[in-house]
Design a protein around this motif. Structure first.
Motif, PDB file in Angstrom:
ATOM      1  N   SER A  13     -71.265  -1.530  22.802  1.00  0.00           N
ATOM      2  CA  SER A  13     -70.395  -1.447  24.209  1.00  0.00           C
ATOM      3  C   SER A  13     -70.238  -2.586  24.138  1.00  0.00           C
ATOM      4  O   SER A  13     -70.646  -3.598  23.425  1.00  0.00           O
ATOM      5  CB  SER A  13     -71.186  -1.199  25.016  1.00  0.00           C
ATOM      6  N   SER A  14     -69.065  -3.187  24.659  1.00  0.00           N
ATOM      7  CA  SER A  14     -68.907  -4.164  24.352  1.00  0.00           C
ATOM      8  C   SER A  14     -68.857  -4.790  25.822  1.00  0.00           C
ATOM      9  O   SER A  14     -67.532  -4.044  27.225  1.00  0.00           O
ATOM     10  CB  SER A  14     -67.085  -4.521  24.372  1.00  0.00           C
ATOM     11  N   SER A  15     -69.868  -4.734  26.829  1.00  0.00           N
ATOM     12  CA  SER A  15     -70.276  -4.873  28.447  1.00  0.00           C
ATOM     13  C   SER A  15     -70.006  -5.743  29.191  1.00  0.00           C
ATOM     14  O   SER A  15     -70.560  -6.326  28.744  1.00  0.00           O
ATOM     15  CB  SER A  15     -71.309  -4.222  28.989  1.00  0.00           C
ATOM     16  N   ARG A  16     -68.921  -6.126  29.697  1.00  0.00           N
ATOM     17  CA  ARG A  16     -68.517  -7.621  31.019  1.00  0.00           C
ATOM     18  C   ARG A  16     -69.677  -7.442  31.991  1.00  0.00           C
ATOM     19  O   ARG A  16     -69.955  -6.115  32.119  1.00  0.00           O
ATOM     20  CB  ARG A  16     -67.539  -7.169  31.630  1.00  0.00           C
ATOM     21  N   THR A  17     -70.457  -8.527  31.730  1.00  0.00           N
ATOM     22  CA  THR A  17     -71.464  -9.057  32.706  1.00  0.00           C
ATOM     23  C   THR A  17     -71.070 -10.331  33.369  1.00  0.00           C
ATOM     24  O   THR A  17     -72.121 -10.412  34.166  1.00  0.00           O
ATOM     25  CB  THR A  17     -73.080  -9.824  31.896  1.00  0.00           C
ATOM     26  N   LEU A  18     -70.056 -11.112  33.312  1.00  0.00           N
ATOM     27  CA  LEU A  18     -70.135 -12.001  33.956  1.00  0.00           C
ATOM     28  C   LEU A  18     -69.270 -11.695  35.695  1.00  0.00           C
ATOM     29  O   LEU A  18     -68.178 -10.947  35.494  1.00  0.00           O
ATOM     30  CB  LEU A  18     -68.999 -13.122  33.338  1.00  0.00           C
TER      31      LEU A  18
ATOM     32  N   SER B  55     -59.902  -6.045  27.802  1.00  0.00           N
ATOM     33  CA  SER B  55     -61.227  -6.483  28.330  1.00  0.00           C
ATOM     34  C   SER B  55     -61.940  -5.443  29.454  1.00  0.00           C
ATOM     35  O   SER B  55     -63.753  -5.400  29.344  1.00  0.00           O
ATOM     36  CB  SER B  55     -61.361  -8.577  29.175  1.00  0.00           C
ATOM     37  N   ASP B  56     -61.457  -5.212  29.784  1.00  0.00           N
ATOM     38  CA  ASP B  56     -62.826  -3.525  31.048  1.00  0.00           C
ATOM     39  C   ASP B  56     -62.916  -2.588  29.731  1.00  0.00           C
ATOM     40  O   ASP B  56     -62.420  -1.164  30.920  1.00  0.00           O
ATOM     41  CB  ASP B  56     -61.913  -4.016  31.812  1.00  0.00           C
ATOM     42  N   THR B  57     -63.322  -2.534  28.675  1.00  0.00           N
ATOM     43  CA  THR B  57     -63.486  -1.487  28.115  1.00  0.00           C
ATOM     44  C   THR B  57     -65.061  -1.625  27.619  1.00  0.00           C
ATOM     45  O   THR B  57     -65.823  -2.571  27.465  1.00  0.00           O
ATOM     46  CB  THR B  57     -62.604  -1.013  27.190  1.00  0.00           C
ATOM     47  N   ILE B  58     -65.799  -0.512  27.121  1.00  0.00           N
ATOM     48  CA  ILE B  58     -66.795  -0.015  26.956  1.00  0.00           C
ATOM     49  C   ILE B  58     -66.350   0.400  25.513  1.00  0.00           C
ATOM     50  O   ILE B  58     -65.819   1.793  25.887  1.00  0.00           O
ATOM     51  CB  ILE B  58     -68.167   0.531  28.011  1.00  0.00           C
ATOM     52  N   LEU B  59     -66.478   0.350  24.539  1.00  0.00           N
ATOM     53  CA  LEU B  59     -66.401   0.909  23.414  1.00  0.00           C
ATOM     54  C   LEU B  59     -67.404   0.895  22.079  1.00  0.00           C
ATOM     55  O   LEU B  59     -68.040   0.179  22.077  1.00  0.00           O
ATOM     56  CB  LEU B  59     -64.925   0.386  22.782  1.00  0.00           C
ATOM     57  N   SER B  60     -66.719   1.331  21.221  1.00  0.00           N
ATOM     58  CA  SER B  60     -68.106   1.820  19.909  1.00  0.00           C
ATOM     59  C   SER B  60     -66.964   1.210  18.255  1.00  0.00           C
ATOM     60  O   SER B  60     -66.045   2.002  18.821  1.00  0.00           O
ATOM     61  CB  SER B  60     -68.747   2.832  19.724  1.00  0.00           C
ATOM     62  N   GLY B  61     -68.058   0.923  17.782  1.00  0.00           N
ATOM     63  CA  GLY B  61     -67.353   0.616  16.391  1.00  0.00           C
ATOM     64  C   GLY B  61     -66.552   1.441  15.684  1.00  0.00           C
ATOM     65  O   GLY B  61     -65.692   2.155  15.331  1.00  0.00           O
ATOM     66  N   GLN B  62     -67.505   2.996  16.151  1.00  0.00           N
ATOM     67  CA  GLN B  62     -66.955   4.444  15.979  1.00  0.00           C
ATOM     68  C   GLN B  62     -65.406   4.784  16.323  1.00  0.00           C
ATOM     69  O   GLN B  62     -64.973   5.093  15.156  1.00  0.00           O
ATOM     70  CB  GLN B  62     -68.127   5.451  16.179  1.00  0.00           C
ATOM     71  N   ALA B  63     -64.999   4.624  16.839  1.00  0.00           N
ATOM     72  CA  ALA B  63     -63.790   4.363  17.993  1.00  0.00           C
ATOM     73  C   ALA B  63     -63.315   3.456  16.948  1.00  0.00           C
ATOM     74  O   ALA B  63     -62.322   3.955  16.329  1.00  0.00           O
ATOM     75  CB  ALA B  63     -63.611   3.877  19.618  1.00  0.00           C
ATOM     76  N   ILE B  64     -63.296   2.912  16.729  1.00  0.00           N
ATOM     77  CA  ILE B  64     -62.395   1.743  15.980  1.00  0.00           C
ATOM     78  C   ILE B  64     -62.103   2.079  14.140  1.00  0.00           C
ATOM     79  O   ILE B  64     -61.238   1.691  13.667  1.00  0.00           O
ATOM     80  CB  ILE B  64     -62.830   0.478  15.275  1.00  0.00           C
ATOM     81  N   ALA B  65     -63.588   2.790  14.127  1.00  0.00           N
ATOM     82  CA  ALA B  65     -63.668   3.535  12.399  1.00  0.00           C
ATOM     83  C   ALA B  65     -62.601   4.358  12.615  1.00  0.00           C
ATOM     84  O   ALA B  65     -62.095   4.820  11.277  1.00  0.00           O
ATOM     85  CB  ALA B  65     -65.121   3.592  12.005  1.00  0.00           C
ATOM     86  N   TYR B  66     -62.708   4.996  13.206  1.00  0.00           N
ATOM     87  CA  TYR B  66     -61.671   6.658  13.184  1.00  0.00           C
ATOM     88  C   TYR B  66     -60.330   6.558  13.627  1.00  0.00           C
ATOM     89  O   TYR B  66     -59.856   6.742  12.507  1.00  0.00           O
ATOM     90  CB  TYR B  66     -62.297   7.575  14.594  1.00  0.00           C
ATOM     91  N   CYS B  67     -59.585   4.967  13.828  1.00  0.00           N
ATOM     92  CA  CYS B  67     -58.643   4.881  14.256  1.00  0.00           C
ATOM     93  C   CYS B  67     -57.745   4.255  12.355  1.00  0.00           C
ATOM     94  O   CYS B  67     -57.116   4.822  12.174  1.00  0.00           O
ATOM     95  CB  CYS B  67     -58.329   3.911  15.553  1.00  0.00           C
ATOM     96  N   THR B  68     -58.830   3.391  12.299  1.00  0.00           N
ATOM     97  CA  THR B  68     -58.445   2.650  11.122  1.00  0.00           C
ATOM     98  C   THR B  68     -58.633   3.912   9.304  1.00  0.00           C
ATOM     99  O   THR B  68     -57.258   3.687   9.288  1.00  0.00           O
ATOM    100  CB  THR B  68     -59.537   2.243  10.904  1.00  0.00           C
TER     101      THR B  68
ATOM    102  N   GLU C 273     -63.527   7.925  21.458  1.00  0.00           N
ATOM    103  CA  GLU C 273     -63.239   7.757  23.246  1.00  0.00           C
ATOM    104  C   GLU C 273     -63.803   6.176  23.561  1.00  0.00           C
ATOM    105  O   GLU C 273     -64.934   6.005  22.707  1.00  0.00           O
ATOM    106  CB  GLU C 273     -63.923   9.517  24.033  1.00  0.00           C
ATOM    107  N   ILE C 274     -62.966   5.568  23.964  1.00  0.00           N
ATOM    108  CA  ILE C 274     -63.658   4.394  24.942  1.00  0.00           C
ATOM    109  C   ILE C 274     -63.608   4.324  26.398  1.00  0.00           C
ATOM    110  O   ILE C 274     -62.793   5.628  26.598  1.00  0.00           O
ATOM    111  CB  ILE C 274     -62.842   3.677  25.091  1.00  0.00           C
ATOM    112  N   VAL C 275     -64.142   3.506  26.945  1.00  0.00           N
ATOM    113  CA  VAL C 275     -64.349   3.857  28.903  1.00  0.00           C
ATOM    114  C   VAL C 275     -63.459   3.112  28.811  1.00  0.00           C
ATOM    115  O   VAL C 275     -63.317   0.931  28.925  1.00  0.00           O
ATOM    116  CB  VAL C 275     -65.897   3.868  29.083  1.00  0.00           C
TER     117      VAL C 275
END
Length: 382
Positions: free
Chosen positions: A26-31, A162-175, A297-299
């Motif tokens: 995930s690329s989860s925001r923390t600030l 920036s307000d997204t939560i994603l996985s490396g699989q989503a990027i790999a799938y789109c590629t 999918e991403i959030v």
């Protein structure tokens, strides 16, 4: 609202996934309070060495995020080694650029501290603070121009909110989809809200006729007759499978650099909203396909770039109206812009007259109508 959505998402994810998938990141925001000023870019490399870059909107260029925690787990200040290896597993050679688009707060120092604490390697992560807010198009273009000047340039560039939560699989799938179908110039995956409901990321083009019909609310008042003018294009199941669409939103904007070379960069006359629609219009005009594919999918928590703590409601309304009319001018010409502009002024004037006849002078609805009328009749610079 953004932070509440993030907490809600993690609560749901933790309840459903007691054990995290180590390959899903995930690329989860923390600030806290950083939700409108972020952008990430991911760059795609040549011959399978795919690198990605992504971006958000308006001030949006600072990354108040943690990149690298397992999906479904709250972001922490540890795990940088695991994070890097996990992302590399899903997307070999991926690099990330985070750009602070002149946030005007403590984003820069906090991000720099987070990078140092997590020991995020500059070989895959680069942080760029800008001195001036360039807007969504300008902020993205500044980095894309650098990427396109590389020899060789990347095959793909992902503009990511920036307000997204994603996985490396989503990027790999789109590629993989882009490599399979060379006719696609831009694509988006499925976007879900924090409560897992589906976000609408693909819409119809706002032709002058559709926009003017919408101005008077006819698609909602008489849906059986004017459903064709509903830009949301609600008549099909987003989970049903991939399809070509008119245009996709910029929250997850996966671009083929060959198409960028042909049609150019985002139009910097747009500052906030509208640039994604206009860019898809240009891509379609040059023969490129726009694909929506729910196979990944991403959030998207949404709302961070137009957070009322950063962008006043009236300021946001001004940007919205400017963009709506600018899309008409850029895509359909000045006459179309004038026609749509006149349609909306007429609609707001009639609604204002109706509210006065009813004696409604102080409700929030009446105030919104008056504000819209003021903006459309000359308040763009106020």
């Amino acid at each position: 609202d953004f932070e509440e959505q993030l907490v809600e998402y993690h609560s749901r994810a933790n309840a459903k996934k007691p054990k995290a998938d180590p390959k899903s990141i995930s690329s989860s925001r923390t600030l806290a309070g950083q939700s409108g000023d972020r952008k990430r870019k991911r760059e795609g490399g040549e011959n399978g060495d795919h690198q990605r870059k992504g971006g958000d909107r308006m001030q949006q260029q600072a990354a108040g995020v943690k990149v690298g925690e397992p999906a479904g787990e709250p972001a922490t200040s540890t795990g940088s080694t695991t994070a890097t290896s996990s992302w590399s597993h899903a997307c070999p050679g991926m690099r990330v650029i985070l750009v602070d688009n002149a946030s005007g707060d403590e984003s820069v120092s906090k991000i720099q501290c987070a990078i140092a604490e997590n020991q995020w390697d500059s070989s895959w992560l680069e942080f760029r603070p800008f001195e001036k807010n360039l807007g969504f198009a300008g902020g993205n273009n500044a980095i894309m121009r650098e990427l396109m000047a590389l020899a060789p340039s990347p095959e793909y560039i992902l503009l990511l909110n920036s307000d997204t939560i994603l996985s490396g699989q989503a990027i790999a799938y789109c590629t993989q989809i882009m490599e399979t179908d060379s006719s696609i110039g831009a694509m988006s995956c499925m976007l879900r809200n924090a409560d897992e409901s589906v976000q609408n990321v693909c819409r119809r083009f706002p032709t002058p006729l559709r926009e003017s019909v919408r101005a008077f609310g006819l698609p909602w008042m008489l849906p059986s007759l004017f459903r064709w003018a509903d830009l949301e294009n609600r008549g099909w199941d987003r989970t049903g499978g991939p399809r070509n669409v008119d245009w996709i939103g910029g929250a997850f904007f996966f671009l083929r650099t060959k198409a960028i070379k042909e049609v150019g960069f985002l139009d910097e006359d747009f500052f906030f909203y509208g640039e994604d629609c206009e860019y898809c219009f240009r891509l379609r005009k040059h023969g490129w396909g726009i694909r929506f594919d729910p196979g990944a999918e991403i959030v998207h928590l949404g709302g961070s770039s137009s957070d009322s703590t950063r962008v006043r409601n009236r300021e946001k309304d001004i940007h919205t109206w400017k963009a709506r009319l600018l899309v008409q001018r850029k895509c359909y010409g000045r006459l179309a812009e004038m026609f749509v502009h006149a349609s909306y002024i007429t609609m707001f004037a009639l609604r204002r007259l109706y509210s006065l006849i009813r004696g409604d002078r102080s409700s929030q609805k009446a105030a919104d109508i008056q504000s819209g009328l003021e903006i459309l009749t000359g308040g763009f610079n106020k």
